[in-house]
Design a protein around this motif. Sequence first.
Motif, PDB file in Angstrom:
ATOM      1  N   MET A 204       0.804  -1.223   0.000  1.00 38.85           N
ATOM      2  CA  MET A 204       0.000   0.000   0.000  1.00 38.85           C
ATOM      3  C   MET A 204       0.838   1.275   0.000  1.00 38.85           C
ATOM      4  O   MET A 204       0.367   2.314  -0.461  1.00 38.85           O
ATOM      5  CB  MET A 204      -0.932   0.009   1.217  1.00 38.85           C
ATOM      6  CG  MET A 204      -1.895  -1.165   1.289  1.00 38.85           C
ATOM      7  SD  MET A 204      -3.121  -1.183  -0.026  1.00 38.85           S
ATOM      8  CE  MET A 204      -4.229   0.105   0.518  1.00 38.85           C
ATOM      9  N   THR A 205       2.063   1.225   0.524  1.00 38.16           N
ATOM     10  CA  THR A 205       2.830   2.466   0.694  1.00 38.16           C
ATOM     11  C   THR A 205       4.055   2.588  -0.194  1.00 38.16           C
ATOM     12  O   THR A 205       4.599   3.682  -0.336  1.00 38.16           O
ATOM     13  CB  THR A 205       3.276   2.630   2.163  1.00 38.16           C
ATOM     14  OG1 THR A 205       4.219   1.599   2.502  1.00 38.16           O
ATOM     15  CG2 THR A 205       2.082   2.573   3.101  1.00 38.16           C
ATOM     16  N   THR A 206       4.523   1.485  -0.806  1.00 41.01           N
ATOM     17  CA  THR A 206       5.694   1.571  -1.682  1.00 41.01           C
ATOM     18  C   THR A 206       5.339   2.310  -2.964  1.00 41.01           C
ATOM     19  O   THR A 206       4.268   2.126  -3.537  1.00 41.01           O
ATOM     20  CB  THR A 206       6.224   0.174  -2.023  1.00 41.01           C
ATOM     21  OG1 THR A 206       6.558  -0.507  -0.807  1.00 41.01           O
ATOM     22  CG2 THR A 206       7.473   0.251  -2.892  1.00 41.01           C
ATOM     23  N   LYS A 207       6.252   3.137  -3.420  1.00 36.38           N
ATOM     24  CA  LYS A 207       6.034   3.932  -4.639  1.00 36.38           C
ATOM     25  C   LYS A 207       6.282   3.038  -5.855  1.00 36.38           C
ATOM     26  O   LYS A 207       7.354   3.035  -6.451  1.00 36.38           O
ATOM     27  CB  LYS A 207       6.946   5.148  -4.645  1.00 36.38           C
ATOM     28  CG  LYS A 207       6.664   6.106  -3.492  1.00 36.38           C
ATOM     29  CD  LYS A 207       7.620   7.284  -3.488  1.00 36.38           C
ATOM     30  CE  LYS A 207       7.313   8.230  -2.332  1.00 36.38           C
ATOM     31  NZ  LYS A 207       8.256   9.380  -2.300  1.00 36.38           N
ATOM     32  N   CYS A 216       6.785   8.689  -9.381  1.00 33.90           N
ATOM     33  CA  CYS A 216       6.430   7.411  -8.782  1.00 33.90           C
ATOM     34  C   CYS A 216       5.660   7.632  -7.491  1.00 33.90           C
ATOM     35  O   CYS A 216       6.064   8.438  -6.644  1.00 33.90           O
ATOM     36  CB  CYS A 216       7.685   6.594  -8.494  1.00 33.90           C
ATOM     37  SG  CYS A 216       8.470   5.934  -9.978  1.00 33.90           S
ATOM     38  N   VAL A 217       4.547   6.923  -7.345  1.00 34.68           N
ATOM     39  CA  VAL A 217       3.691   7.088  -6.177  1.00 34.68           C
ATOM     40  C   VAL A 217       3.191   5.724  -5.707  1.00 34.68           C
ATOM     41  O   VAL A 217       3.221   4.746  -6.446  1.00 34.68           O
ATOM     42  CB  VAL A 217       2.479   7.994  -6.485  1.00 34.68           C
ATOM     43  CG1 VAL A 217       2.932   9.403  -6.851  1.00 34.68           C
ATOM     44  CG2 VAL A 217       1.619   7.395  -7.589  1.00 34.68           C
ATOM     45  N   SER A 218       2.694   5.677  -4.471  1.00 37.62           N
ATOM     46  CA  SER A 218       2.053   4.479  -3.947  1.00 37.62           C
ATOM     47  C   SER A 218       0.585   4.480  -4.362  1.00 37.62           C
ATOM     48  O   SER A 218       0.061   5.484  -4.851  1.00 37.62           O
ATOM     49  CB  SER A 218       2.152   4.458  -2.420  1.00 37.62           C
ATOM     50  OG  SER A 218       1.334   5.476  -1.863  1.00 37.62           O
ATOM     51  N   VAL A 219      -0.091   3.357  -4.154  1.00 43.55           N
ATOM     52  CA  VAL A 219      -1.511   3.292  -4.497  1.00 43.55           C
ATOM     53  C   VAL A 219      -2.317   4.239  -3.614  1.00 43.55           C
ATOM     54  O   VAL A 219      -3.356   4.762  -4.028  1.00 43.55           O
ATOM     55  CB  VAL A 219      -2.025   1.842  -4.395  1.00 43.55           C
ATOM     56  CG1 VAL A 219      -2.057   1.368  -2.943  1.00 43.55           C
ATOM     57  CG2 VAL A 219      -3.405   1.705  -5.032  1.00 43.55           C
ATOM     58  N   LEU A 220      -1.830   4.515  -2.389  1.00 47.57           N
ATOM     59  CA  LEU A 220      -2.510   5.468  -1.527  1.00 47.57           C
ATOM     60  C   LEU A 220      -2.365   6.891  -2.041  1.00 47.57           C
ATOM     61  O   LEU A 220      -3.270   7.711  -1.900  1.00 47.57           O
ATOM     62  CB  LEU A 220      -1.959   5.381  -0.098  1.00 47.57           C
ATOM     63  CG  LEU A 220      -2.178   4.061   0.649  1.00 47.57           C
ATOM     64  CD1 LEU A 220      -1.528   4.122   2.028  1.00 47.57           C
ATOM     65  CD2 LEU A 220      -3.662   3.732   0.764  1.00 47.57           C
ATOM     66  N   ASP A 221      -1.204   7.190  -2.633  1.00 43.71           N
ATOM     67  CA  ASP A 221      -0.955   8.534  -3.150  1.00 43.71           C
ATOM     68  C   ASP A 221      -1.571   8.746  -4.527  1.00 43.71           C
ATOM     69  O   ASP A 221      -1.755   9.878  -4.965  1.00 43.71           O
ATOM     70  CB  ASP A 221       0.555   8.805  -3.238  1.00 43.71           C
ATOM     71  CG  ASP A 221       1.230   8.751  -1.879  1.00 43.71           C
ATOM     72  OD1 ASP A 221       0.584   9.133  -0.893  1.00 43.71           O
ATOM     73  OD2 ASP A 221       2.397   8.311  -1.811  1.00 43.71           O
ATOM     74  N   LEU A 222      -1.870   7.657  -5.219  1.00 46.74           N
ATOM     75  CA  LEU A 222      -2.350   7.773  -6.601  1.00 46.74           C
ATOM     76  C   LEU A 222      -3.565   8.675  -6.717  1.00 46.74           C
ATOM     77  O   LEU A 222      -3.525   9.572  -7.591  1.00 46.74           O
ATOM     78  CB  LEU A 222      -2.627   6.361  -7.140  1.00 46.74           C
ATOM     79  CG  LEU A 222      -2.817   6.203  -8.645  1.00 46.74           C
ATOM     80  CD1 LEU A 222      -1.643   6.705  -9.444  1.00 46.74           C
ATOM     81  CD2 LEU A 222      -3.112   4.733  -8.971  1.00 46.74           C
ATOM     82  N   PRO A 223      -4.649   8.613  -5.981  1.00 49.96           N
ATOM     83  CA  PRO A 223      -5.041   7.471  -5.163  1.00 49.96           C
ATOM     84  C   PRO A 223      -5.728   6.420  -6.038  1.00 49.96           C
ATOM     85  O   PRO A 223      -6.258   6.722  -7.102  1.00 49.96           O
ATOM     86  CB  PRO A 223      -6.040   8.082  -4.178  1.00 49.96           C
ATOM     87  CG  PRO A 223      -6.695   9.169  -4.967  1.00 49.96           C
ATOM     88  CD  PRO A 223      -5.645   9.707  -5.906  1.00 49.96           C
TER      89      PRO A 223
END
Length: 308
Positions: A204-207, A216-223
């Motif tokens: 969930m948190t890896t970019k 590059c973003v994590s799925v949470l940051d995408l969101p």
Amino acid sequence: MAERSSGAGAARAVLQRCVRATLQIDRGMVIYVCFFKGATDDILPKMVSTLLNLRLCESDSGKMVSVLELPGSLLVVPQATLGGKAKGRAMQYHNNIGKEDGLRLYSAFVSLCEKELTAATAAAGNVAEVTVKHGTPSSVVRGHRTVKARTVVQQCRQAKVRIRTSLDGAEAQWVEIQEGVVDYVCFYRGATEGITRKMADRLMTTKLFRKDTRECVSVLDLPGSVLLVPRDSLLGEPGPERKVQYRGRCQPELGALLFSSLASPCRELMLGSASCTDGGMKVEQGVYGQRQEMVLSSVELLTLLLEF
């Protein structure tokens, strides 16, 4: 199924059966392939022979056969992300093969696949159309160790998995996500509930993926949303008589428990993300122990193999 070729980790391939795949083939097999630094032409014949002769496909009679015996088509997809190694919240790619060598090996791999398919169908006297399609070549890296769990992660624009078949006139039931990631998950013997929290945090948190800005973003940051799909076939390794062996699989009851335990912290992390909750993102899951029929579409198909 995740396959590592012979040699000192020179290449990696992930295979998926399909009913239809686009860049377009119909029934057959999708191969996601990457080459690592140090790979040479010597590995290609055995790599192609192993992948094309494994009995991974199901014939109309229900017999497990190779893609050559089906006969089926191939969609070969280069995936530079397959060899990525997570460190902290970032993915590292330190052992990429050189661009020119990667292009040459990839082209040679596709040519050998085409040659094998042509020879097989000619020998069988089969007039079915058999094709090899492939994407744009790219270079990748490696990394391996003893694992308790394995996941293959794919970015998607839309994905759904069937959780209930049609019965007595009732329609089949599916769970679906829009933009986000699909996580295919398997657990090895010796895995415990303690590993699921670590897996959830990493997934969930890896970019892992790029936004439109190429950041590059994590799925949470995408969101984005998450679809968890149990996939014990990720343990598969080539065995005698062209069969696939599934050694080290955890007990089914434990696998079901671990799969459910993984979904819970994923949901907790998503609920803690304001951008995900505001955007209506969600975590959905398939049914452990059930045949997974699914549909996935992606604008830029990025695939990662993560081990825990």
